[in-house]
Design a protein around this motif. Structure first.
Motif, PDB file in Angstrom:
ATOM      1  N   VAL A 174       0.840  -1.185   0.000  1.00 52.14           N
ATOM      2  CA  VAL A 174       0.000   0.000   0.000  1.00 52.14           C
ATOM      3  C   VAL A 174       0.882   1.244   0.000  1.00 52.14           C
ATOM      4  N   ALA A 175       0.568   2.162  -0.913  1.00 53.74           N
ATOM      5  CA  ALA A 175       1.248   3.454  -0.986  1.00 53.74           C
ATOM      6  C   ALA A 175       0.423   4.460  -0.194  1.00 53.74           C
ATOM      7  N   SER A 176       1.016   5.012   0.850  1.00 53.03           N
ATOM      8  CA  SER A 176       0.290   5.873   1.781  1.00 53.03           C
ATOM      9  C   SER A 176       1.010   7.196   1.972  1.00 53.03           C
ATOM     10  N   ALA A 177       0.247   8.288   1.935  1.00 53.82           N
ATOM     11  CA  ALA A 177       0.823   9.602   2.188  1.00 53.82           C
ATOM     12  C   ALA A 177       1.253   9.756   3.634  1.00 53.82           C
ATOM     13  N   GLY A 178       0.781   8.861   4.498  1.00 47.55           N
ATOM     14  CA  GLY A 178       1.157   8.931   5.902  1.00 47.55           C
ATOM     15  C   GLY A 178       2.231   7.954   6.317  1.00 47.55           C
ATOM     16  N   LEU A 179       2.409   6.869   5.520  1.00 46.88           N
ATOM     17  CA  LEU A 179       3.320   5.804   5.923  1.00 46.88           C
ATOM     18  C   LEU A 179       4.399   5.475   4.907  1.00 46.88           C
ATOM     19  N   GLY A 180       4.264   5.959   3.680  1.00 45.46           N
ATOM     20  CA  GLY A 180       5.178   5.542   2.624  1.00 45.46           C
ATOM     21  C   GLY A 180       4.693   4.245   2.006  1.00 45.46           C
ATOM     22  N   LEU A 181       5.588   3.497   1.381  1.00 47.60           N
ATOM     23  CA  LEU A 181       5.234   2.225   0.757  1.00 47.60           C
ATOM     24  C   LEU A 181       5.435   1.091   1.757  1.00 47.60           C
ATOM     25  N   GLN A 182       4.342   0.386   2.053  1.00 46.23           N
ATOM     26  CA  GLN A 182       4.347  -0.619   3.113  1.00 46.23           C
ATOM     27  C   GLN A 182       3.727  -1.929   2.637  1.00 46.23           C
ATOM     28  N   PRO A 183       4.268  -3.087   3.092  1.00 50.96           N
ATOM     29  CA  PRO A 183       3.619  -4.365   2.805  1.00 50.96           C
ATOM     30  C   PRO A 183       2.397  -4.532   3.691  1.00 50.96           C
ATOM     31  N   VAL A 184       1.324  -5.066   3.126  1.00 52.68           N
ATOM     32  CA  VAL A 184       0.105  -5.253   3.903  1.00 52.68           C
ATOM     33  C   VAL A 184       0.257  -6.413   4.890  1.00 52.68           C
ATOM     34  N   GLU A 185       1.028  -7.414   4.546  1.00 54.11           N
ATOM     35  CA  GLU A 185       1.346  -8.509   5.459  1.00 54.11           C
ATOM     36  C   GLU A 185       2.771  -8.293   5.980  1.00 54.11           C
ATOM     37  N   PRO A 186       3.154  -8.790   7.132  1.00 56.70           N
ATOM     38  CA  PRO A 186       2.361  -9.650   8.017  1.00 56.70           C
ATOM     39  C   PRO A 186       1.404  -8.857   8.897  1.00 56.70           C
ATOM     40  N   GLU A 187       0.371  -9.530   9.378  1.00 61.93           N
ATOM     41  CA  GLU A 187      -0.661  -8.860  10.161  1.00 61.93           C
ATOM     42  C   GLU A 187      -0.155  -8.381  11.514  1.00 61.93           C
ATOM     43  N   GLU A 188       0.910  -9.004  12.016  1.00 64.87           N
ATOM     44  CA  GLU A 188       1.397  -8.574  13.335  1.00 64.87           C
ATOM     45  C   GLU A 188       2.054  -7.198  13.295  1.00 64.87           C
ATOM     46  N   GLN A 189       2.341  -6.714  12.093  1.00 63.17           N
ATOM     47  CA  GLN A 189       2.870  -5.357  11.964  1.00 63.17           C
ATOM     48  C   GLN A 189       1.714  -4.375  12.142  1.00 63.17           C
TER      49      GLN A 189
END
Length: 304
Positions: free
Chosen positions: A87-102
């Motif tokens: 997911v590309a986010s203006a608040g987080l940058g580019l992030q993997p959606v998994e793993p869920e524990e993140q």
């Protein structure tokens, strides 16, 4: 067919309202670099506190666009890929959606410059913000994803503008890169423009159209490499036969009706942007000229 990186944009609809500290509107004035650094410090502090206010990215977002984006993993699997959703986010940058524990805190930040929680005031500033954010919190760049294998990106105009430098670098690398939506052609990246004429066949809202188009590409190019001539030919044949001119026979609304609509929708989604409200109104088959809607929006939201 191996690894496929799916990159989609986030949405301003979240599981709950963010704390005031994590609303971009509350950042101090200053340079993009200063404000980005302040924002990242707020993120780190909120994450360190932990607790129930942290959520997995999978569950953080809401709405049709996000639901359809998550289903792209299934569509990619059916096409023979081992897909990873980013997911590309203006608040987080580019992030993997998994793993869920993140886990991450709820936030409000967007590249839509007219939104109250806009991180910047222009495309150029958005690009600088993205660069600073990626350096501080991003987990990968588009170039890095491209080195792992094909990349399929579903990007709105504003996000593609903010990520333009990475898009250019990805294209220069070679390899397979497909962009659904975007704002302009990028050398080395195969772009499929958003086509509202396909919405009658793909269903859903216009906000999820690009994600639905990405799923349709995967379906119609099954058995071929992501951007191969065969895949492009299959898509073109289907899209050409399927697309229909968009006809707008919208019902005009009185000022009172427009104001009632704004109040009702703003109550459902606090701090919803004016642009998104107007799109929702028009998607519902009703009409209001843009400048008139802007005036009524300002008057209504000012009264709230």
């Amino acid at each position: 067919m191996g690894q496929l990186s799916l990159v989609v944009t986030c949405t301003d609809r979240k599981i709950e309202r963010p704390d005031a500290a994590l609303c971009a509107r509350n950042l101090p004035k200053g340079s993009v670099k200063l404000r980005s650094g302040n924002w990242q410090e707020r993120l780190r502090n909120a994450t360190a506190r932990g607790g129930p206010s942290l959520h997995s990215l999978k569950n953080l977002y809401r709405g049709d666009h996000w639901a359809r984006s998550r289903r792209l993993v299934t569509a990619a699997s059916a096409a023979g890929y081992q897909a990873e959703l980013w997911v590309a986010s203006a608040g987080l940058g580019l992030q993997p959606v998994e793993p869920e524990e993140q886990k991450t805190p709820v936030y409000a930040a967007t590249f839509s410059t007219r939104h109250a929680d806009a991180v910047a005031t222009s495309t150029e500033e958005n690009a600088r913000w993205w660069g600073h954010l990626q350096a501080g919190t991003g987990r990968a760049t588009l170039q890095e994803l491209g080195r792992r294998g094909p990349v399929l990106m579903v990007l709105s105009e504003v996000y593609a503008g903010a990520m333009a430098e990475e898009l250019m670098a990805l294209g220069e690398q070679g390899g397979e890169a497909l962009l659904i939506g975007g704002v302009r052609e990028v050398p080395g990246v195969h772009r499929v423009r958003s086509d509202a004429g396909l919405s009658h066949a793909l269903g859903g809202t216009l906000t999820s159209l690009n994600a639905r188009m990405a799923a349709a590409w995967l379906e119609h190019s099954r058995g071929h490499a992501l951007t191969s001539p065969e895949a492009q030919k299959a898509w073109t044949a289907w899209a050409t036969a399927t697309t229909k001119p968009v006809q707008y026979n919208r019902e005009p609304m009185s000022d009172d009706d427009v104001i009632a609509f704004i109040r009702r929708e703003a109550a459902k989604v606090p701090d919803i942007s004016r642009t998104r409200l107007l799109r929702a109104l028009r998607d519902s088959g009703r009409a209001c000229e843009q400048s008139r809607f802007a005036s009524l929006y300002k008057r209504t939201m000012g009264e709230r």
